[in-house]
Structure formats: structure tokens, C-alpha cells
Design an enzyme around this catalytic site. Structure first.
Site, PDB file in Angstrom:
ATOM      1  N   ARG A 299      81.630  45.321  -8.339  1.00  0.00           N
ATOM      2  CA  ARG A 299      82.031  44.133  -9.089  1.00  0.00           C
ATOM      3  C   ARG A 299      83.544  44.041  -9.279  1.00  0.00           C
ATOM      4  O   ARG A 299      84.127  42.960  -9.139  1.00  0.00           O
ATOM      5  CB  ARG A 299      81.352  44.184 -10.467  1.00  0.00           C
ATOM      6  CG  ARG A 299      81.618  42.993 -11.352  1.00  0.00           C
ATOM      7  CD  ARG A 299      81.148  43.263 -12.791  1.00  0.00           C
ATOM      8  NE  ARG A 299      79.978  44.104 -12.840  1.00  0.00           N
ATOM      9  CZ  ARG A 299      78.732  43.671 -12.990  1.00  0.00           C
ATOM     10  NH1 ARG A 299      78.491  42.394 -13.139  1.00  0.00           N
ATOM     11  NH2 ARG A 299      77.721  44.515 -13.012  1.00  0.00           N
TER      12      ARG A 299
ATOM     13  N   CYS B 190      63.026  24.139 -11.590  1.00  0.00           N
ATOM     14  CA  CYS B 190      61.975  23.723 -12.516  1.00  0.00           C
ATOM     15  C   CYS B 190      61.723  24.815 -13.539  1.00  0.00           C
ATOM     16  O   CYS B 190      60.679  25.469 -13.525  1.00  0.00           O
ATOM     17  CB  CYS B 190      60.709  23.410 -11.738  1.00  0.00           C
ATOM     18  SG  CYS B 190      60.995  22.028 -10.652  1.00  0.00           S
TER      19      CYS B 190
END
Ligand code: LLP
Length: 463
Positions: free
Chosen positions: A323, A391
Site C-alpha cells: 500500500r 444493487c
């Protein structure tokens, strides 16, 4: 501007007491360089540019959503880590953060090594020409086939993660007639101050072999007894997105303690220790990451000090930042679609991506920032939640942030610091097409991972 001066402030009182955000920045047009890739700036028209190219042009050429990666920033961060640790140590980039052939080539050119944790990552590394001896192979459940490939390729080290794996790797190495270099991953019992799912050094979890109860010492005993394994050191990775060096210090101390025990019991001084990755980056203006130089100094000081007091030769240190190298170098560019103001709550801003290109907010409650990047605006700040098109109501990209109140469909917004664990954890949920990664450097942009197409989806669907 203070919160109370915010026109929508009083109406947002309930949300504000439970929110995680701070007051809007005095000027939303100003980009906080802490969270943006190094070449990002605004041009004379107010549009964000990266590597000298304006986002409108990038959006037109490559579409949205898309990840734009600042190649020179990536390379500069590789060099900063390599320089900070110097020739007496090794930096392994953790490929799980984001891996592609181009990344592998950059790593080689900048002198870094590579940590892989699956057959797929190993294949990508080898295919792009990373010398096998510069690869470390990780994982808590490497398959026999993966171990065979790693041994055949001649990887520089396999990091053993369990008692069963000691036997497995030894057996495979013997049957290939090689002596495989290995490290043993230990869990040092540190509680890293980070999200539970990305903390890895406490004992009740799946990785490594515990130092407690003499388990790790037993793993060393068994490994040293096997001719086909060459034990080169001990490995510890305490977790991810960590700012506090205290956990690393405890980890280093405990690993050195084990080295001293090994010397006392076996008369062997193991030559290496690996302290893993996990260094935090700035996702929002409130995060204050450390520079590689400070990290290198803190780690090497503690290891040197502990070794001196244990009368051990100082081992070669390695680290595995993922990272901290790639995270800050990229942003995700989205086009704004539906904007839904919810009276007394906040405004929902829907973008053309979502949890399929950034699962970290839903999975870890991760915080991100966001900016309007296709133009500047003098409008008042409005409290927004940036959501995707999936959704699912948990499909949140940025939970709480401020954007200008004149935001409109068709505007481009960008979420910075998405270089790590966004594309690499992207999914096809709702048959979303995973976005491309576009490397930008010195006025040139090129796709390094292309956008998925509907043909890609149908090609896999062979029923
Ligand atoms: N080394 C080992 C053995 C690891 O397991 C990891 C990360 C690293 C190095 C690199 O850690 P970094 O410097 O990138 O923090 N998906 C999560 C992070 C999981 C990290 C897993 N291991 C996230 O999005 O935050």
C-alpha cells in the site's frame, strides 16, 4: 468555513453527531497533496491534471470509471524505499496491493524485489521477467501445484506458514533435487491498531506459527532438520494501514529474541529477518503517514539494539510494503450520475462504479476523500455520500465528504489513494466490467490493464 456557517449545517445536526468526517476544507478546490499522487495539480482552467494530462481528456480517451496511476510517483516511491533501507536490506513490493506486467517491470528497473502470494501473481511476475531469485512466495494455504511451480522456477524464498507446509515444501524440494531457501512466518502476539480483518499478528487467526508456547521454536527445529530446506530467517507481518511504529518495534524485538534462542539451541545465527509490510498511507487529510526514511531508521535501530544486547550479528532486514508504494499513486475517476438530496440527512451522489471497483469502504469501513475534478466551483460545500450503481445499500465509495453544492450529473469526481487493494480486489458484481488501469507519465497515458468488456463476461460463461 466553520460547520455552523454551513447553510445546511443545522439541518444536518443528527448526522453530524454520528459522522466520522470533519468540517469541510476551507476551499474545496484546493487539493491536499497528502492524498493525491505527486504530479496531480489543477490547470489554469481548474481541471485536475496528472502527469500533465487533464482529466477531461483522460475520461474521453479511456472512459469512466477508471484508475489513473502516476507512474513517476510509483517509481519515486520505489526509489525512496530502496534508498531508505540501503544496500544492506531488501525491499519486497507486496504484489497483492496491485500487480500487472508493467508494475513488475517498474519494480525491476527501480531495484525492488517482489512478494507474491498465489500462482496467478507468480505467473505475472515471471511472465514480466522478474528474476525468480528476487521473488518471495507467501500464503497460508499454498497448493502443492503452486509450491511445485515456485520451487521449479527457483524463487528466492518460500515463507513457510504452518507445520504441514514445512513438510510439504521439504518434500517437493527434495523431489526436485533442490535445497529451497525458506523463512518461517511467526505470529508475534501484537495487537496492531487497525481494522480486525487486516490485523495479522495476534494469535487467534490463520496466518503464521505462534511464538507463544514455543511453537515457532519447534518449527525452526523441524525445518533445520530437513536437508532440502535452507532456513534463512524469520518473518513477521503484523497487519495493514498501521501508523504507530510501536507494533513493529515489539515485533522486531520478539523476532530477534527467537533468533537468540535459535543460536543458543542450535549454534546457528539465522542471517535474515523480514518485518513484513503494513505501513499506513493518507486516505484523508487527517492521516499522517511516515516517510520511508523514518521507518527504515526506526526498524534498523531497534533490530541493531536488540541484536547488540543479545550478542547476535545484526541480520539482513527485509520489508514488504504494498500500500505504501502503490496506494497514493492512483485515483479513481468517476462520472457523476444521479444526485439525490435527502432532506435533513445528506445528498447521495451516485457514480458509474462502486463497490465493484472499491470494496474497501464496505469491507473495512475505510475512509476516503473525494473532489470535483473536471472544474472548480465557488458553491457552498454540501455534505455527500458517494455511492455506486450496485444493487446494495452498502455500496458506498465515500461515506462522508463535502462536494460543492452545484455538483451536477456529468461532472467528474475523483477518489484519491485508490492504488492499493482497489483494482486488485475488484469484482464483477452485478456483471460490472472491471475498470482499466491507465499509467500516466510525462504527458503520455497508456493502458496497463484494460477495461473488461461484455465479451469477457460472456467468454467465461460457457453453460
Ligand atoms: N506482507 C505480507 C505477508 C502481507 O500479508 C501483506 C498484506 C503485505 C506484506 C503488504 O501489506 P501493505 O503494506 O500493503 O499494508 N485488503 C486489505 C489489506 C490486506 C493486506 C494483506 N496482506 C486492505 O485493502 O486494506
Amino acid at each position: 468555513m466553520s460547520r455552523s456557517a454551513h447553510p445546511a449545517g443545522p439541518r444536518h445536526a443528527d448526522v453530524m453527531t454520528e459522522g466520522h468526517y470533519s468540517a469541510p476544507a476551507a476551499d474545496l478546490n484546493v487539493l491536499d497533496e497528502k492524498v493525491w499522487a505527486r504530479t496531480v495539480t489543477r490547470d489554469a482552467d481548474g481541471a485536475l491534471t496528472v502527469g500533465g494530462i487533464a482529466v477531461a481528456r483522460l475520461a474521453e480517451e479511456f472512459g469512466t470509471p477508471a484508475y489513473f496511476l502516476d507512474e513517476s510517483d510509483f517509481r519515486a516511491r520505489c526509489r525512496a524505499w530502496a534508498d531508505a533501507f540501503g544496500p544492506g536490506a531488501d525491499v519486497f513490493y507486496a504484489g497483492k496491493a496491485f500487480l500487472s506486467r508493467a508494475v513488475v517491470r517498474w519494480l525491476q528497473e527501480e531495484g525492488l524485489n517482489l512478494d507474491v502470494c498465489s500462482g496467478g501473481e507468480l505467473t505475472t511476475a515471471l511472465d514480466a521477467g522478474m528474476p525468480a531469485e528476487r521473488i518471495a512466495f507467501h500464503g497460508n494455504n499454498k497448493t502443492v501445484a503452486e509450491i511445485e511451480r515456485a520451487v521449479e522456477a527457483g524463487v528466492g524464498r518460500i515463507v513457510l506458514d504452518s507445520f504441514q507446509e514445512i513438510v510439504r515444501v521439504a518434500h517437493i524440494a527434495r523431489s526436485h533435487g533442490v535445497r529451497q531457501r525458506v523463512q518461517i512466518r511467526v505470529t508475534v502476539g501484537v495487537e496492531a491498531h487497525t481494522h480486525e480483518f487486516i490485523a495479522t499478528a495476534h494469535e487467534d487467526q490463520k496466518f503464521g506459527i505462534a511464538l507463544a508456547d514455543g511453537q515457532a521454536a519447534e518449527a525452526v527445529r523441524r525445518t533445520l532438520a530437513l536437508d532440502s530446506l535452507e532456513l534463512i530467517g524469520i518473518h513477521s507481518h503484523i497487519g495493514s494501514q498501521i501508523f504507530d511504529m510501536a507494533g513493529f518495534e515489539v515485533s522486531a524485538r520478539r523476532v530477534v529474541q527467537l533468533l537468540a534462542e535459535v543460536r543458543d539451541e542450535h549454534g546457528v545465527e539465522l542471517p535474515e529477518i523480514d518485518l513484513g509490510g503494513g505501513l499506513g498511507i493518507a486516505y484523508t487529510s487527517e492521516d499522517d503517514p511516515r516517510e520511508p526514511h523514518d521507518i527504515a531508521k526506526a526498524l534498523s535501530d531497534i533490530v541493531t539494539r536488540e541484536c547488540e544486547s543479545a550478542k547476535l550479528r545484526t541480520p539482513r532486514i527485509s520489508v514488504e510494503p504494498g500500500r505504501a508504494i502503490v496506494g497514493p499513486t492512483a485515483f479513481t475517476l468517476y462520472e457523476v450520475g444521479t444526485i439525490k438530496p435527502l432532506e435533513g440527512l445528506r445528498t447521495y451522489v451516485s457514480v458509474d462504479g462502486g463497490m465493484s471497483d472499491n470494496i474497501r469502504t464496505a469491507l473495512y469501513d475505510a475512509e476516503y476523500s473525494v473532489a470535483l475534478v473536471s472544474r472548480t466551483s465557488e458553491a457552498e460545500p454540501m455534505l455527500v455520500r458517494v455511492v455506486g450503481k450496485h444493487c446494495e445499500s452498502g455500496d458506498i465509495v465515500v461515506k462522508d465528504a463535502f462536494l460543492p453544492a452545484d455538483l451536477a450529473p456529468g461532472d467528474l469526481i475523483a477518489v484519491p489513494a485508490t492504488g492499493a487493494y482497489c483494482r486488485s480486489m475488484a469484482s464483477n458484481y452485478n456483471h460490472a466490467l472491471r475498470p482499466p488501469v491507465v499509467a500516466v507519465r510525462d504527458g503520455e497515458a497508456r493502458v496497463i490493464v484494460r477495461r473488461e468488456t461484455e465479451e469477457d463476461l460472456l467468454r467465461l460463461d460457457v453453460g
